[in-house]
Design a protein around this motif. Structure first.
Motif, short mmCIF file in Angstrom:
data_model
loop_
_atom_site.label_atom_id
_atom_site.label_comp_id
_atom_site.label_asym_id
_atom_site.label_seq_id
_atom_site.Cartn_x
_atom_site.Cartn_y
_atom_site.Cartn_z
N GLU A 172 0.83 -1.20 0.00
CA GLU A 172 0.00 0.00 0.00
C GLU A 172 0.87 1.25 0.00
OE1 GLU A 172 -2.90 -0.11 3.14
OE2 GLU A 172 -3.66 -2.05 2.48
N MET A 173 1.93 1.24 0.80
CA MET A 173 2.83 2.39 0.84
C MET A 173 3.51 2.56 -0.52
SD MET A 173 6.17 3.24 3.17
CE MET A 173 7.18 2.02 2.37
N LEU A 174 3.95 1.47 -1.12
CA LEU A 174 4.61 1.54 -2.42
C LEU A 174 3.66 2.10 -3.48
CD1 LEU A 174 7.23 0.90 -3.89
CD2 LEU A 174 6.40 -1.42 -4.23
N SER A 175 2.43 1.62 -3.49
CA SER A 175 1.42 2.14 -4.43
C SER A 175 1.20 3.63 -4.22
CB SER A 175 0.09 1.40 -4.26
OG SER A 175 0.20 0.07 -4.68
N ARG A 176 1.12 4.04 -2.96
CA ARG A 176 0.90 5.46 -2.63
C ARG A 176 2.07 6.31 -3.10
NH1 ARG A 176 2.80 8.08 1.44
NH2 ARG A 176 3.16 6.24 2.72
N LEU A 177 3.30 5.83 -2.84
CA LEU A 177 4.48 6.60 -3.24
C LEU A 177 4.60 6.71 -4.76
CD1 LEU A 177 7.07 5.23 -0.67
CD2 LEU A 177 6.04 7.52 -0.71
N LEU A 178 4.31 5.64 -5.47
CA LEU A 178 4.32 5.68 -6.94
C LEU A 178 3.31 6.71 -7.44
CD1 LEU A 178 4.54 1.86 -7.65
CD2 LEU A 178 6.27 3.55 -8.32
N ALA A 179 2.10 6.67 -6.90
CA ALA A 179 1.04 7.60 -7.32
C ALA A 179 1.39 9.04 -6.96
CB ALA A 179 -0.29 7.18 -6.70
N GLU A 180 1.95 9.26 -5.78
CA GLU A 180 2.32 10.62 -5.38
C GLU A 180 3.42 11.18 -6.28
OE1 GLU A 180 1.38 10.21 -0.59
OE2 GLU A 180 3.45 10.35 -1.25
N GLU B 64 2.98 14.48 -8.62
CA GLU B 64 3.82 15.66 -8.38
C GLU B 64 4.81 15.94 -9.51
OE1 GLU B 64 5.48 14.90 -4.52
OE2 GLU B 64 3.50 15.00 -3.58
N ALA B 65 4.79 15.12 -10.55
CA ALA B 65 5.67 15.37 -11.71
C ALA B 65 5.25 16.69 -12.36
CB ALA B 65 5.55 14.21 -12.70
N PRO B 66 6.17 17.37 -13.03
CA PRO B 66 5.83 18.62 -13.71
C PRO B 66 4.62 18.43 -14.64
CG PRO B 66 8.20 18.27 -13.78
CD PRO B 66 7.59 17.01 -13.21
N GLU C 78 11.18 7.13 -8.87
CA GLU C 78 12.16 7.77 -7.98
C GLU C 78 11.60 7.92 -6.58
OE1 GLU C 78 15.06 10.75 -9.94
OE2 GLU C 78 13.09 11.11 -10.87
N ARG C 79 10.35 8.34 -6.48
CA ARG C 79 9.72 8.53 -5.17
C ARG C 79 9.63 7.22 -4.41
NH1 ARG C 79 5.99 12.50 -3.74
NH2 ARG C 79 5.63 12.44 -1.53
N ALA C 80 9.18 6.17 -5.06
CA ALA C 80 9.03 4.86 -4.41
C ALA C 80 10.38 4.25 -4.07
CB ALA C 80 8.22 3.93 -5.30
N SER C 81 11.35 4.43 -4.95
CA SER C 81 12.68 3.86 -4.73
C SER C 81 13.34 4.43 -3.48
CB SER C 81 13.57 4.12 -5.95
OG SER C 81 13.09 3.43 -7.07
N ALA D 8 16.84 3.81 -7.24
CA ALA D 8 16.30 4.67 -8.31
C ALA D 8 17.07 4.57 -9.63
CB ALA D 8 16.20 6.12 -7.84
N PRO D 9 18.40 4.67 -9.63
CA PRO D 9 19.09 4.58 -10.93
C PRO D 9 18.84 3.26 -11.67
CG PRO D 9 20.58 5.43 -9.25
CD PRO D 9 19.34 4.97 -8.55
N TYR D 10 18.69 2.18 -10.92
CA TYR D 10 18.42 0.88 -11.53
C TYR D 10 17.02 0.86 -12.16
CZ TYR D 10 22.55 -0.91 -9.10
OH TYR D 10 23.83 -1.13 -8.66
N ALA D 11 16.04 1.38 -11.43
CA ALA D 11 14.67 1.41 -11.95
C ALA D 11 14.55 2.34 -13.15
CB ALA D 11 13.71 1.85 -10.84
N LEU D 12 15.23 3.48 -13.10
CA LEU D 12 15.17 4.42 -14.22
C LEU D 12 15.89 3.86 -15.45
CD1 LEU D 12 15.67 7.78 -12.31
CD2 LEU D 12 13.53 6.76 -13.13
#
Length: 192
Positions: A60-68, A72-74, A88-91, A174-178
């Motif tokens: 649930e936290m991971l889903s929330r962080l991904l959505a946030e 909040e992206a430009p 990046e936020r979730a990572s 984050a760098p791995y996911a990106l």
């Protein structure tokens, strides 16, 4: 250990993953997990309804962080740029414990059809959270769904590479996911 000692949830997850790896998911009981974690069975059930749910601890936290992160992206960010912001936020929430558990968790999931099913449901849930966040930004449904699915694939591939890498390194997820997202973007462009 007292039942109110901090870190019980994390200890339960680590104990479960270790036991699933050592003796298999089906052979592992809630009592064994609680004992290994140094808590009571009632403490286990305060944190998780059953042993299956240990796999999705923090979902649930991971889903929330991904959505946030997506929200909040430009405003002018493309759908995949918004997904990158979510990754990046979730990572940022993934620490050394998550990295160390990765290979053991992968082995436990590979050895259990029930855990494979639960892992697939987790992926569906994460994709749905990203898709909903993209739709809320005005991205059309099919595009949002595709970007959400690519986000899940990127997160999983990045997490696998990160968790199987040098555990002494202080690098972040984050760098791995990106990088995985960039590879998937290039691969999708080659589909024609």
């Amino acid at each position: 250990m007292g039942r109110w000692e901090p870190g019980a949830r994390e200890r339960l997850v680590v104990a479960a993953v270790d036991l699933f790896t050592e003796q298999g998911y089906d052979a592992t009981t809630v009592a064994q997990i609680a004992e290994r974690a140094g808590v009571t069975k009632s403490t286990f059930f305060r944190h998780f309804p059953d042993k299956r749910e240990l796999l999705v601890a923090g979902q649930e936290m991971l889903s929330r962080l991904l959505a946030e992160g997506i929200a909040e992206a430009p405003a002018d960010a493309s759908p995949l740029a918004a997904v990158a912001a979510g990754l990046e936020r979730a990572s940022a929430a993934m620490g050394p414990m998550n990295r160390q558990l990765g290979p053991r968790l992968k082995a436990a999931i590979a050895a259990s059809a029930e855990l494979q099913e639960r892992d697939a449901l987790k992926s569906v849930s994460l994709a749905a959270a990203m898709t909903a966040a993209l739709v809320a930004r005005g991205v059309p449904d099919p595009t949002a769904a595709l970007a959400g699915e690519l986000g899940v694939l990127a997160f999983k591939r990045g997490y696998a590479d990160w968790s199987e890498g040098d555990h002494d390194a202080n690098d972040e997820l984050a760098p791995y996911a990106l990088a995985a997202l960039d590879e998937l973007r290039a691969a999708s462009a080659s589909l024609g």
